[in-house]
Design an enzyme around this catalytic site. Structure first.
Site, short mmCIF file in Angstrom:
data_model
loop_
_atom_site.label_atom_id
_atom_site.label_comp_id
_atom_site.label_asym_id
_atom_site.label_seq_id
_atom_site.Cartn_x
_atom_site.Cartn_y
_atom_site.Cartn_z
N LYS A 100 0.99 -1.41 0.26
CA LYS A 100 -0.02 -0.08 -0.31
C LYS A 100 0.94 0.99 0.37
CE LYS A 100 -3.16 2.41 2.68
NZ LYS A 100 -2.44 3.64 2.07
N HIS A 101 1.00 1.52 -1.62
CA HIS A 101 1.99 3.35 -1.29
C HIS A 101 1.53 4.37 -0.89
CE1 HIS A 101 5.79 4.68 -2.33
NE2 HIS A 101 6.21 3.73 -2.80
N ALA A 102 1.37 5.07 -0.61
CA ALA A 102 1.08 6.58 -0.15
C ALA A 102 0.76 7.11 -2.06
CB ALA A 102 2.53 8.24 -0.65
N GLY A 107 7.30 5.74 8.23
CA GLY A 107 5.99 6.66 8.38
C GLY A 107 6.35 7.33 9.16
N SER A 108 5.86 8.30 10.03
CA SER A 108 5.21 8.63 11.53
C SER A 108 5.31 8.08 12.18
CB SER A 108 4.48 10.04 11.41
OG SER A 108 3.07 9.00 11.18
N GLU A 160 9.95 1.25 10.87
CA GLU A 160 10.68 2.93 10.63
C GLU A 160 10.77 4.87 10.90
OE1 GLU A 160 13.06 5.16 9.08
OE2 GLU A 160 12.66 4.75 7.53
N CYS A 174 13.70 11.21 6.47
CA CYS A 174 13.49 10.48 8.05
C CYS A 174 15.09 10.67 8.18
CB CYS A 174 12.94 8.97 7.91
SG CYS A 174 13.38 7.86 6.70
#
Length: 465
Positions: free
Chosen positions: A162-164, A214-215, A236, A270
């Site tokens: 599931k990509h952005a 992600g966050s 991550e 990141c």
């Protein structure tokens, strides 16, 4: 309704022109579940293919990426705004990951034999577990997917991505490239789904592992969802990496590396350098050189090979960054360079430097995901290390010193992060582990560690009776 949303789907937008690239429709639940079922069926065959034969396909994927390098690079730059030369670098890096995995994967996955305490024979195997579900961000549209997908395919697993949404074209082209290179159809599957559907994927019995980049806030949600379903995770997450300039650093070289570390990939990384902790005795000299380097960065059309930075990826991300700058200033920070929202088309943001950065400001406490640098003055080397570790994050960092041995010892014994660069700025290396600690997540990718995150480490024993 948000700018990118349409009824029943979403659109991708070029951040340099703010023009629509393409519109997509979300999968229905039935389509999503059917895609998972097909991936599982493909996995059941792939798991019995030898590691040597899998490696041939992985190597071919790297070659196919390089064949379509220009096409893929142009798409990355169009969808998320990175400068074109860095898109080319990303494809080359990912082809290198494929080559490294193809060459080393079979030996990494080879059985291990061990003598048992009272005689007998022990064998350890690394068996595939099933489908690994990856939820990935937009900032490295190819690398983020390759990083987890290639090792898991090498290990014999199926992979779902599931990509952005804003890099959906990159996700779909990657599936196309994988299958052109000989990967069995549906073994790598892209899902066009929303967040509520994603929770259903995590809960699906055919999905055995979840990896998320992600966050930290997002990581907590994914970790909770996966934990409820007893699924292993690799997270991550974000960071506000500190780069320490010690009193014996080569200031000119340090400033050059730090400018690159803060502005590479438009500052949307990141593991980018974000906080620059500078010992008082060299503070003025470093700051002068650093500000000049930031000021000299060319910002403009990312398709122009001479540009140093392009636009930010999305309008909401730019607004968040600017709000963080303003809040930091309200709480005492000083803008030394940039910091003004530009007019005109394109989601550009200037290279920005903040000084007088202290706890209680977003520039000190949080992750600023864009080209904004926080310079923090330290009394001495010991104080610099204290400030660097004064963070809830722990992904990466850097140390600059002419005494390289000392820098490595400080990194090993005092720096509380997963990765540390010495007198340099860099990104991923296929043979070095990638990951963090604290609110930056857990688990590792690359370096021989990522290939074993989602395998069944199986013990087989014949005991002496």
């Amino acid at each position: 309704m948000k700018e990118r949303e349409i009824k029943g789907g979403f659109r991708t937008i070029n951040p340099a022109t703010e023009e629509v690239i393409k519109e997509y429709t979300y999968m229905t639940d039935a389509e999503m579940n059917s895609a998972i079922d097909r991936c599982d069926m493909a996995f059941k065959d792939w798991r019995h293919v030898s590691a040597k034969e899998r490696a041939k396909v992985i190597g071919a994927i790297g070659e196919k990426l390089m064949e379509r390098r220009e096409e893929y690079s142009n798409l990355m730059t169009s969808e998320m705004g990175k400068v074109i030369k860095q898109s080319f670098q990303e494809v080359k890096l990912c082809a290198g990951i494929c080559k490294h995995t193809a060459e080393n994967g079979p030996s990494m996955l080879a059985n291990e034999e061990r003598e048992l305490q009272n005689g007998g024979k022990g064998v350890i195997s690394f068996s595939p577990i099933g489908i690994v579900y990856g939820i990935q961000p937009w900032n490295y549209p190819l690398y983020q997917a390759i990083r987890y997908a290639i090792v898991n395919l090498m290990a014999g697993n199926g992979v779902i991505l599931k990509h952005a949404e804003n890099v959906t074209g990159c996700a779909l082209m990657l599936k196309e490239i994988f299958e052109e290179a000989g990967l069995p159809k549906d073994l790598f599957t892209v899902l066009l789904i929303d967040h509520s559907q994603s929770d259903e994927v995590i809960a699906n019995d055919k999905v055995r592992g979840v990896t998320f980049t992600g966050s930290s806030a997002g990581g907590k949600i994914i970790g909770q969802r996966a934990g409820e379903a007893l699924k292993k995770t690799v997270l991550e997450l974000g960071s506000n990496d500190a780069y320490i300039i010690l009193d014996d650093a080569d200031i000119e070289k340090s400033a050059q590396a730090c400018v690159k570390g803060r502005t590479y990939n438009n500052g949307e990384t990141c593991i980018a350098a974000k906080r620059f902790v500078v010992v008082e005795s060299v503070y003025d000299e470093f700051t002068k050189a650093f500000v000049k380097g930031m000021k000299d960065i060319k910002v403009g059309d990312p398709m122009d090979k001479d540009m140093g930075m392009g636009p930010m990826a999305r309008k909401d991300l730019r607004k968040t960054l600017h709000d963080q700058v303003n809040k930091s200033v309200e709480n005492g920070a000083k803008i030394t360079l940039g910091g003004k929202m530009p007019d005109g088309k394109g989601l550009y943001y200037p290279a920005t430097v903040l000084e007088n950065v202290k706890p209680g400001q977003p520039a000190y406490d949080d992750e600023l995901f864009g080209p904004v640098a926080s310079i923090i003055k330290a009394k001495d080397n010991e104080d610099a290390l204290r400030i660097a570790n004064d963070s809830r994050f722990g992904l990466g960092g850097g140390i600059f010193s002419k005494d390289e041995d000392k820098a490595f010892k400080l990194a090993q014994n005092h720096f509380d992060t997963g990765m540390i660069f010495i007198n340099s700025f860099g990104l991923a290396q296929p043979n070095m582990p990638f990951g963090g600690v604290k609110d930056s997540g857990y688990g590792r990718e690359h370096g021989g560690f990522g290939i074993k995150e989602f395998v069944n480490i199986k013990s087989m024993m014949r005991l002496e009776q």
